[in-house]
Design an enzyme around this catalytic site. Structure first.
Site, PDB file in Angstrom:
ATOM      1  N   ASN A  56       0.796  -1.221   0.000  1.00  0.00           N
ATOM      2  CA  ASN A  56       0.000   0.000   0.000  1.00  0.00           C
ATOM      3  C   ASN A  56       0.833   1.278   0.000  1.00  0.00           C
ATOM      4  O   ASN A  56       0.288   2.366   0.132  1.00  0.00           O
ATOM      5  CB  ASN A  56      -0.952   0.021   1.198  1.00  0.00           C
ATOM      6  N   VAL A  60       0.751   6.754  -0.259  1.00  0.00           N
ATOM      7  CA  VAL A  60       0.055   5.758   0.549  1.00  0.00           C
ATOM      8  C   VAL A  60      -1.361   5.562   0.034  1.00  0.00           C
ATOM      9  O   VAL A  60      -2.076   6.525  -0.212  1.00  0.00           O
ATOM     10  CB  VAL A  60      -0.006   6.201   2.028  1.00  0.00           C
ATOM     11  N   CYS A  61      -1.748   4.300  -0.114  1.00  0.00           N
ATOM     12  CA  CYS A  61      -3.130   3.963  -0.462  1.00  0.00           C
ATOM     13  C   CYS A  61      -3.816   3.531   0.833  1.00  0.00           C
ATOM     14  O   CYS A  61      -3.546   2.458   1.364  1.00  0.00           O
ATOM     15  CB  CYS A  61      -3.174   2.846  -1.493  1.00  0.00           C
ATOM     16  N   LEU A  62      -4.679   4.427   1.330  1.00  0.00           N
ATOM     17  CA  LEU A  62      -5.383   4.189   2.586  1.00  0.00           C
ATOM     18  C   LEU A  62      -6.710   4.918   2.496  1.00  0.00           C
ATOM     19  O   LEU A  62      -6.742   6.116   2.199  1.00  0.00           O
ATOM     20  CB  LEU A  62      -4.541   4.717   3.751  1.00  0.00           C
TER      21      LEU A  62
END
Length: 158
Positions: A81, A88-90
């Site tokens: 992620n 950041v993939c969140l």
């Protein structure tokens, strides 16, 4: 900076100083401004990131809290992620309908979520497809590589 935003950031900074999330240390980049924070996120025990100290930059946008902060890992990390540029993939860092950011969220929640992401990667919503594939198909190889990267890149942080 608007007075409302400034007061909110000051309240969040006060809380962050008194009750930081576990394994998280954060401070304003400049003593005169709460617009950019630096953080060190420690890898939790029993994870491949244990012993690592990951430097993160958190930039508060002008429309905060109506827009989420912009987060970048400054320390390289092997993670599905987090990409090679530190993005950041969140969900919490994305606006609806793709994400779950709400004005009621705050910097403390963001930092805690980043630390939790190091504990529990989400390979189904990955920025790094190859890393996610290794995570899903060969967890031992993923853990080994993540530990190696942690030793190589995240042990030298002050």
């Amino acid at each position: 900076m608007s007075l409302v935003r400034e007061k909110r950031l000051q309240r969040e900074w006060d809380i962050l100083q008194r009750q930081p999330p576990p394994y998280v240390h954060a401070w304003p980049r400049s003593p005169d401004s709460l617009e950019v924070f630096e953080a060190l996120i420690e890898g939790a025990p029993d994870t491949p990131y244990a012993g690592g100290r990951f430097r993160v930059e958190v930039t508060v946008p002008e429309r905060y809290p109506f827009e989420p902060p912009i987060v970048r890992f400054q320390t390289r990390v092997y993670h599905p992620n987090i990409d090679s540029a530190g993005r950041v993939c969140l969900d919490l860092l994305q606006m609806p309908p793709q994400g779950s950011w709400r004005p009621s969220a705050n910097l403390i929640a963001v930092l805690a979520a980043l630390q939790q992401l190091l504990v529990e990667p989400n390979p189904h919503d990955a920025l790094e497809a190859d890393v996610a594939r290794v995570f899903r198909t060969n967890r031992a190889a993923f853990d080994r590589t993540a530990r190696e990267w942690t030793l190589q890149h995240a042990q030298q942080q002050p």
